[in-house]
Design an enzyme around this catalytic site. Sequence first.
Site, short mmCIF file in Angstrom:
data_model
loop_
_atom_site.label_atom_id
_atom_site.label_comp_id
_atom_site.label_asym_id
_atom_site.label_seq_id
_atom_site.Cartn_x
_atom_site.Cartn_y
_atom_site.Cartn_z
N ARG A 15 30.78 94.48 46.14
CA ARG A 15 31.65 93.41 45.91
C ARG A 15 32.69 93.54 47.28
NH1 ARG A 15 36.55 91.98 43.23
NH2 ARG A 15 36.82 94.23 42.52
N ASN A 23 32.52 99.08 51.54
CA ASN A 23 31.26 99.12 51.48
C ASN A 23 30.72 99.02 52.78
OD1 ASN A 23 30.78 99.33 48.52
ND2 ASN A 23 31.73 97.30 48.31
N ARG A 27 25.90 87.01 44.24
CA ARG A 27 26.35 86.82 42.67
C ARG A 27 27.30 85.74 42.48
NH1 ARG A 27 30.01 92.25 42.15
NH2 ARG A 27 28.33 93.19 43.09
N SER A 31 35.35 91.98 36.13
CA SER A 31 33.76 92.17 36.03
C SER A 31 33.17 93.66 36.00
CB SER A 31 33.02 91.36 37.18
OG SER A 31 33.52 89.91 36.95
N SER A 59 30.06 96.41 36.13
CA SER A 59 28.71 96.62 36.70
C SER A 59 27.59 96.03 36.01
CB SER A 59 28.46 98.12 37.06
OG SER A 59 29.24 98.75 37.89
N GLN A 94 24.47 103.52 43.72
CA GLN A 94 26.10 103.36 44.46
C GLN A 94 26.28 103.53 45.81
OE1 GLN A 94 28.55 102.38 42.04
NE2 GLN A 94 28.64 103.69 40.46
N ARG A 117 38.28 134.17 29.84
CA ARG A 117 37.67 133.37 30.92
C ARG A 117 36.57 133.83 31.57
NH1 ARG A 117 41.99 129.90 32.61
NH2 ARG A 117 40.94 129.95 34.70
#
Length: 432
Positions: free
Chosen positions: A39, A49, A98, A107, A109, A130, A188
């Site tokens: 997007r 992106n 889209r 919105s 995924s 991704q 630990r």
Amino acid sequence: MAAAKKRTQSDIEDVRDRKAKVIKDSGEKRHIAALILARGGSKGIPLKNIKVLAGVPLIGWVLRAAVDSKQFDSVWVSTDHDDIEKVAKTWGAQVHRRSPEVSKDSSSSLDTIQEFARLNPEVDVICHIQATSPCLHPFHLKEALEMITKQGFTSVFSVVRRHHFRWQEVKKGGSVATQPLNLDPCNRPRRQDWDGELCENGSFYIYTRATIERGLQGGKWAYYEMLPEYSVDIDVDIDWPVAEQRVLRFGYFGLDKPEVVRLLLCNVSGCLTDGRVLISVSGEEMVSVNTRDTMGIRMLQREGVEVILISSSEDLLTKALADNLSQRTGCEVRQLGKDIQGEVIAMMDDKDLDWKEVAYMGNDAPDVDCLNLAGLSAVPRDAPVVAINAAKYSCHSAAGLGAVREFSEHILLLKKKAKSQMEQDRIHRNTF
């Protein structure tokens, strides 16, 4: 009545799963699509992106891995932005434009993937990759997809092993004590004595159509573990330089081995120089050359890479200027005509070279064909969009201000990376 309705829906889902199993058992080919959601309204990093990471638009890294894996019948980018669409097509993807309904900040995924599935009924398996996973390699996708196609899982997602001790969050200023969530503070464990925990790393999610129709994950699911070096998170600006260093070391650079580069063809105007020609009062032409760029050229020459400076018919150099550049850089300077690609091919034939052995640095529309064909190609930061889209590497530096040096270092880095891998392969062969 509600229970009966629920059973009916469950029956429908069972039928879908059995149908998928019949297809698998019969060996019938299923359409497998890769889908990258990109997007335009990224909040953390604007237009993240397609922001250039290590010389490549961010989505270019995952698109290269998806295409080169040869596992997909189609590769898609889902976007609402014109610039992202252009970059996606340049890197070999189809585009799902889209709808406004799934392009909102609210919105999910799932909304977008379900819309894509409705519009592409031929798709049986969706691999949602991704864009923020630049260290993804083709073998990751191949091995994970085989869990769907050969092992019968209906949902597969990528994970990474983390060794983090987690504690309960409490309100600041309160009197409530925090509590450990995954450890005994009195005992630990050392890192090497603890297997750690599996956490989603967000690289990819693979689902059958039946699964995606009822949610992102479900049915017979499985995880695919990736090593930490391949797991990169990019959410805010501070992540970017860290991711860039990681991808230079662990990223996937394509099928062609970069160590075969034997020749760099570099434009003088707009690459080695800033494109300006200075004219003295006596009519003498002069250009400005950055010493960082000439040093980059010499670095390549020391590693056995021949460098030829080229100038087109539209940017003619005087003989005196060409001779001066040749002397200063130690390179041959060639004047090319209007058919740049044809003359470059003739030059390659004379030297018995293939395109994968050639690196090309250009700066404008006449260079596009060579930028597309060369094994490695680059443009300066200030090149026009048509050239940037064709190049495999976009420099952070502008023309005449270190771009040639930057591309030279990129070539040498890839050669070093490939040489290291070849040495590792040799050790493995000799050992086993």
